[in-house]
Design a protein around this motif. Structure first.
Motif: not given
Length: 474
Positions: A23-28, A347-354
């Motif tokens: 569902a998320d190519a960037e996270a992959a 990192v995910e919450p701060v940099a990618y908002g997830k």
């Protein structure tokens, strides 16, 4: 049952990771290597600890082991007299008596144990156990053990224990079994809490400590590469200690004398000569910390000692030995785990908002519960199964503790490893047998067995502890 739950948890984790990555190519592309590495390490660990096997006692092996001279080394420093006497009494109840027991009072400041000493010398003489009891100026646990080594040149096997150790009746017989293999140089026993019902801190500590032994150390034992024996019960071929005694007594790190981590250093000496294994049938009770301050000082001592020992393993262990690579994998797992935690929570919450998915927070608890089933494999006749199940249910608390406070203490211990002092019992015993905790009476240890078919009715020591608590079997 444990294997089934672990496989289901692993399958769910894999499915979730696959769906999330699709569902998320960037996270992959961000953590793919880390996820795969952690998953493979987890599978390897699970596979290995199910390979641990206990040796069988045959007539030939029994004759071979009965010819060994077994000496018990017990250093004493500011110990509670009740725990000390309980431990000494457990030596008299052994199905295989030790040939000699050497107690060294390392300059205790809380008393001279005159009553316990007089009682023990009388009972040991009646049992035919040679014994010595010496009081020496305070020099540390290692020097106290060395006094016992020097007065027992006839020993073939040394069993090290703590002054609050209480052996189950078959502990010595069982801890000797692996020595039927000439390559085995040391054997670790299983340590459980004597005071496991004192309070919730002790329950969680007992759960965490037992599971670590029956998961991490069982996996190491499967390939003969146990890295750390437990101080309350461990056995060594005599020459492992004698030949390294000078190094053992004079270890320094960053110019400072090392006062702790003696068990892991003895295990390292044994690893250099052959196999180091665990015997899950050899069980010992010990007093766990009942106060948070005591627990944190003990844990910091362990983490500082673990750091020092890691340096020595990398320097002195041969890459041809499994212990070398298991040690490297452990550090890899620890570093990757820290990366994952920081990435998901920072990192995910701060940099990618997830924010991390909720299901990923559930997976560690599922794995913890599955591995925690090993805790229920040790049956205690001084405790009902519902009480042990209640302790098992506290696994989420143990996991949260490990992910938060213990994680901080681990890294703090790593960065302060140059502080090599002992840090406990300076002002006397911190856990007492009589009246230690008002919440529950101190349990009288009884012989647990790490077998699913344990029959308490055939246990010769089962009657006493149950009768003492008014809990005769029905």
């Amino acid at each position: 049952m444990g294997i089934l739950v672990l496989l289901l948890a692993a399958a769910w984790a894999t499915h979730h990771a696959t769906v999330a990555l699709d569902a998320d190519a960037e996270a992959a592309s961000r953590l793919k290597v880390v996820w795969i590495s952690l998953f493979l390490v987890f599978l390897l660990q699970t596979f290995m600890y199910h390979l641990e096997r206990t040796p069988r006692l045959t007539d030939r092996v029994a004759r071979q082991l009965s010819a060994l001279h077994v000496s018990v080394l017990m250093p004493v420093y500011n110990e509670d007299p009740g725990y000390l006497k309980l431990g000494l009494e457990s030596f008299l109840r052994q199905t295989r008596l030790p040939n000699s027991v050497h107690i060294v009072d390392d300059g205790s400041t809380s008393g001279d144990y005159a009553d316990v000493k007089a009682w023990w010398e009388r009972e040991a003489r009646h049992a035919g156990i040679a014994t010595t009891w010496r009081r020496v100026p305070n020099g540390g646990k290692r020097h106290a053990q060395a006094h016992g080594v020097r007065v027992s040149p006839e020993a073939d096997i040394y069993i090290t224990c703590d002054s609050d150790s209480c052996f189950a009746p078959q502990a010595i017989e069982q801890v000797l079994l692996p020595f039927a293999r000439p390559r085995v140089q040391s054997v670790a026993g299983i340590v459980i809490a004597t005071n496991n019902r004192a309070n919730w801190l002790v329950r969680v500590t007992d759960l965490w400590f037992v599971v670590c032994q029956l998961v991490d150390r069982s996996g190491q034992s499967a390939v003969g590469a146990v890295m750390v024996n437990s101080g309350p019960l461990a056995a060594y071929r005599a020459n492992v200690i004698r030949d390294n005694l000078d190094s053992y007594l004079n270890e320094t790190f960053m110019g400072r004398t090392v006062m702790f981590s003696d068990d892991s250093l003895l295990t390292l000496y044994a690893q250099q000569r052959g196999l180091t294994v665990q015997q899950p049938q050899a069980i010992c009770f010990t007093a766990m910390p009942e106060k948070w301050s005591h627990f944190t000082r003990m844990y910091l001592r362990w983490m500082r000692g673990s750091t020092i020992r890691s340096v020595w393993r990398m320097r002195y262990l041969s890459p041809a030995r499994p212990a070398y690579w298991l040690h490297a994998v452990r550090w890899l797992q620890m570093v990757l785990t820290q990366m994952v935690v920081l990435w998901l929570l920072v990192v995910e919450p701060v940099a990618y908002g997830k924010m991390p998915p909720n299901s990923m927070l559930i997976i560690p608890f599922l794995i913890g519960y599955a591995q925690g089933l090993r805790y229920l494999g040790i049956i205690r006749s001084d405790e009902r199964i519902r009480s042990r199940a209640l302790t098992w249910l506290t696994m989420p608390l143990a996991i949260v503790l490990a992910w938060t406070v213990l994680r901080f203490l681990r890294w703090y211990g790593i960065f302060t490893c140059a502080r090599t002092g002992w840090g406990t019992r300076q002002n006397g015993a911190e856990v007492t047998l009589d009246g230690g905790s008002p919440s529950s009476p101190a349990p009288q240890p009884a012989p647990p067995q790490y077998v699913p078919t344990y029959d308490p009715w055939n246990d010769p020591w089962n009657e006493s502890p149950l009768a003492a608590q008014g809990e005769e079997p029905k």
